[in-house]
Design a protein around this motif. Structure first.
Motif, PDB file in Angstrom:
ATOM      1  N   UNK A   1       6.809 -12.537  -2.796  1.00  0.00           N
ATOM      2  CA  UNK A   1       5.415 -12.749  -3.343  1.00  0.00           C
ATOM      3  C   UNK A   1       5.018 -14.122  -3.647  1.00  0.00           C
ATOM      4  N   UNK A   2       6.062 -15.104  -4.131  1.00  0.00           N
ATOM      5  CA  UNK A   2       6.049 -16.256  -4.507  1.00  0.00           C
ATOM      6  C   UNK A   2       5.858 -17.134  -3.290  1.00  0.00           C
ATOM      7  N   UNK A   3       6.760 -16.816  -2.466  1.00  0.00           N
ATOM      8  CA  UNK A   3       7.120 -17.840  -1.199  1.00  0.00           C
ATOM      9  C   UNK A   3       5.862 -17.527  -0.259  1.00  0.00           C
ATOM     10  N   UNK A   4       5.342 -16.357  -0.074  1.00  0.00           N
ATOM     11  CA  UNK A   4       3.859 -16.173   0.621  1.00  0.00           C
ATOM     12  C   UNK A   4       2.694 -16.736   0.351  1.00  0.00           C
ATOM     13  N   UNK A   5       2.737 -16.923  -1.152  1.00  0.00           N
ATOM     14  CA  UNK A   5       1.597 -17.703  -1.532  1.00  0.00           C
ATOM     15  C   UNK A   5       1.718 -19.208  -1.382  1.00  0.00           C
ATOM     16  N   UNK A   6       3.147 -19.528  -1.564  1.00  0.00           N
ATOM     17  CA  UNK A   6       3.364 -21.025  -1.482  1.00  0.00           C
ATOM     18  C   UNK A   6       3.365 -21.632  -0.062  1.00  0.00           C
ATOM     19  N   UNK A   7       4.095 -20.682   0.844  1.00  0.00           N
ATOM     20  CA  UNK A   7       4.323 -21.120   2.081  1.00  0.00           C
ATOM     21  C   UNK A   7       3.671 -19.865   3.233  1.00  0.00           C
ATOM     22  N   UNK A   8       2.526 -19.816   3.528  1.00  0.00           N
ATOM     23  CA  UNK A   8       1.919 -18.666   4.426  1.00  0.00           C
ATOM     24  C   UNK A   8       1.960 -18.853   5.584  1.00  0.00           C
ATOM     25  N   UNK A   9       2.571 -19.958   6.195  1.00  0.00           N
ATOM     26  CA  UNK A   9       2.860 -20.073   7.453  1.00  0.00           C
ATOM     27  C   UNK A   9       4.518 -19.890   7.666  1.00  0.00           C
TER      28      UNK A   9
ATOM     29  N   UNK B   1      10.934 -21.566   7.007  1.00  0.00           N
ATOM     30  CA  UNK B   1      11.627 -20.252   7.278  1.00  0.00           C
ATOM     31  C   UNK B   1      12.192 -19.960   5.803  1.00  0.00           C
ATOM     32  N   UNK B   2      12.391 -18.573   5.680  1.00  0.00           N
ATOM     33  CA  UNK B   2      13.379 -18.189   4.670  1.00  0.00           C
ATOM     34  C   UNK B   2      14.104 -17.036   5.292  1.00  0.00           C
ATOM     35  N   UNK B   3      15.533 -17.413   4.804  1.00  0.00           N
ATOM     36  CA  UNK B   3      16.420 -16.116   5.319  1.00  0.00           C
ATOM     37  C   UNK B   3      17.064 -15.443   4.185  1.00  0.00           C
ATOM     38  N   UNK B   4      16.557 -14.267   3.836  1.00  0.00           N
ATOM     39  CA  UNK B   4      16.895 -13.563   2.632  1.00  0.00           C
ATOM     40  C   UNK B   4      18.053 -12.686   2.836  1.00  0.00           C
ATOM     41  N   UNK B   5      19.213 -13.266   2.365  1.00  0.00           N
ATOM     42  CA  UNK B   5      20.599 -12.458   2.615  1.00  0.00           C
ATOM     43  C   UNK B   5      21.082 -12.039   1.354  1.00  0.00           C
ATOM     44  N   UNK B   6      20.473 -11.964   0.342  1.00  0.00           N
ATOM     45  CA  UNK B   6      20.793 -11.640  -1.017  1.00  0.00           C
ATOM     46  C   UNK B   6      20.899 -10.111  -1.070  1.00  0.00           C
ATOM     47  N   UNK B   7      21.904  -9.355  -1.571  1.00  0.00           N
ATOM     48  CA  UNK B   7      21.968  -7.825  -1.478  1.00  0.00           C
ATOM     49  C   UNK B   7      23.260  -7.562  -2.186  1.00  0.00           C
ATOM     50  N   UNK B   8      23.276  -6.242  -2.579  1.00  0.00           N
ATOM     51  CA  UNK B   8      24.549  -5.722  -3.185  1.00  0.00           C
ATOM     52  C   UNK B   8      24.675  -4.138  -2.368  1.00  0.00           C
TER      53      UNK B   8
ATOM     54  N   UNK C   1       4.308  -5.958   4.961  1.00  0.00           N
ATOM     55  CA  UNK C   1       2.614  -5.909   4.406  1.00  0.00           C
ATOM     56  C   UNK C   1       2.280  -7.117   3.800  1.00  0.00           C
ATOM     57  N   UNK C   2       3.324  -7.918   3.542  1.00  0.00           N
ATOM     58  CA  UNK C   2       2.704  -9.582   2.884  1.00  0.00           C
ATOM     59  C   UNK C   2       2.198 -10.177   4.114  1.00  0.00           C
ATOM     60  N   UNK C   3       1.265 -11.576   3.997  1.00  0.00           N
ATOM     61  CA  UNK C   3       0.660 -12.062   4.942  1.00  0.00           C
ATOM     62  C   UNK C   3       1.615 -13.305   5.192  1.00  0.00           C
ATOM     63  N   UNK C   4       2.907 -13.107   5.526  1.00  0.00           N
ATOM     64  CA  UNK C   4       3.661 -14.029   6.121  1.00  0.00           C
ATOM     65  C   UNK C   4       3.251 -14.518   7.802  1.00  0.00           C
ATOM     66  N   UNK C   5       3.550 -15.593   8.271  1.00  0.00           N
ATOM     67  CA  UNK C   5       3.333 -15.676   9.663  1.00  0.00           C
ATOM     68  C   UNK C   5       4.106 -14.638  10.604  1.00  0.00           C
TER      69      UNK C   5
ATOM     70  N   UNK D   1       9.671 -14.981   7.419  1.00  0.00           N
ATOM     71  CA  UNK D   1      10.444 -14.545   6.480  1.00  0.00           C
ATOM     72  C   UNK D   1      11.487 -13.537   7.002  1.00  0.00           C
ATOM     73  N   UNK D   2      12.833 -13.654   7.090  1.00  0.00           N
ATOM     74  CA  UNK D   2      13.735 -12.647   7.491  1.00  0.00           C
ATOM     75  C   UNK D   2      14.527 -12.335   6.443  1.00  0.00           C
TER      76      UNK D   2
END
Length: 220
Positions: free
Chosen positions: A97-105, A67-74, A139-143, A108-109
């Protein structure tokens, strides 16, 4: 579960990190950001990335996560649309885009915001840009990919905003948080609940890709 956490030093990220470290089902948390969190924990590893648009030299550290928890923002206050778009759209998608290539399953939140404009055509600049980011991520092919849209977040357990103005607002609002939550339960959540909801969504899914405040408060 192994978790990547972006933005662990921000208010939302602090709360999410706390819940990840407390959760017995989380084996490892890798914090990714421009600075160290200042915390020490057996589960926590840290990766400092000076240029958050370029992960070429650290890709090997980003593979093997659930899992990726993306809490970065301004905040968009005082920013031009071009600058806000670079930080919000470009920076987020550079990582995704890097993460979906390395971890397609991977699940991503993304922490978006209440009122985000999915049409990308409304009058509010920040809402259009957030909507563009959400749509690109879905649109990215994450699980699975979930766009969390919190409204007003009550900081809990020592969590503090890095923005001075927001810290003042939270101090002034603390005495009336209970009343606000009673009057507008569908607009208010807590940093603790956001973290727990992310973990629940990563494990079991969420009812919709766009996770609004009532969904956040209901996820267990």
């Amino acid at each position: 579960m192994k978790v990547l956490l972006f933005g662990a030093t921000g208010m939302v990220g602090q709360g999410v990190l706390r819940e990840c470290l407390l959760d017995p089902g989380v084996m490892q948390v890798l914090s990714v950001g421009r600075r160290m969190t200042g915390q020490a924990h057996p589960k926590l590893e840290e990766l400092v990335v000076p240029d958050m648009l370029d992960y070429g030299e650290v890709e090997d550290r980003l593979a093997g996560y659930d899992a990726c928890f993306f809490c970065l923002g301004v905040s968009s206050v005082g920013m031009s649309e071009a600058d806000y778009r670079r930080v919000t759209v470009d920076l987020t998608l550079a990582a995704a885009r890097v993460l979906v290539r390395l971890n397609p399953q991977m699940c991503f939140i993304y922490v978006s915001g209440a009122g985000t404009d999915s049409t990308e055509r409304g009058p509010s600049m920040w809402a259009r840009v957030k909507g563009e980011t959400e749509n690109a991520l879905m649109r990215l092919p994450f699980r699975a990919a979930y766009m969390f849209r919190p409204g007003f977040i009550q900081p809990m357990n020592g969590v503090r905003s890095r923005t001075a103005l927001y810290r003042v607002i939270y101090v002034l609002a603390t005495p009336v948080f209970g009343l606000v939550r009673w009057l507008w339960p569908n607009r208010v959540t807590t940093s603790e609940q956001v973290g727990r909801a992310m973990l629940a969504a990563a494990r079991h899914g969420a009812p919709t890709p766009l996770v609004e405040v009532p969904d956040i408060n209901a996820l267990r």
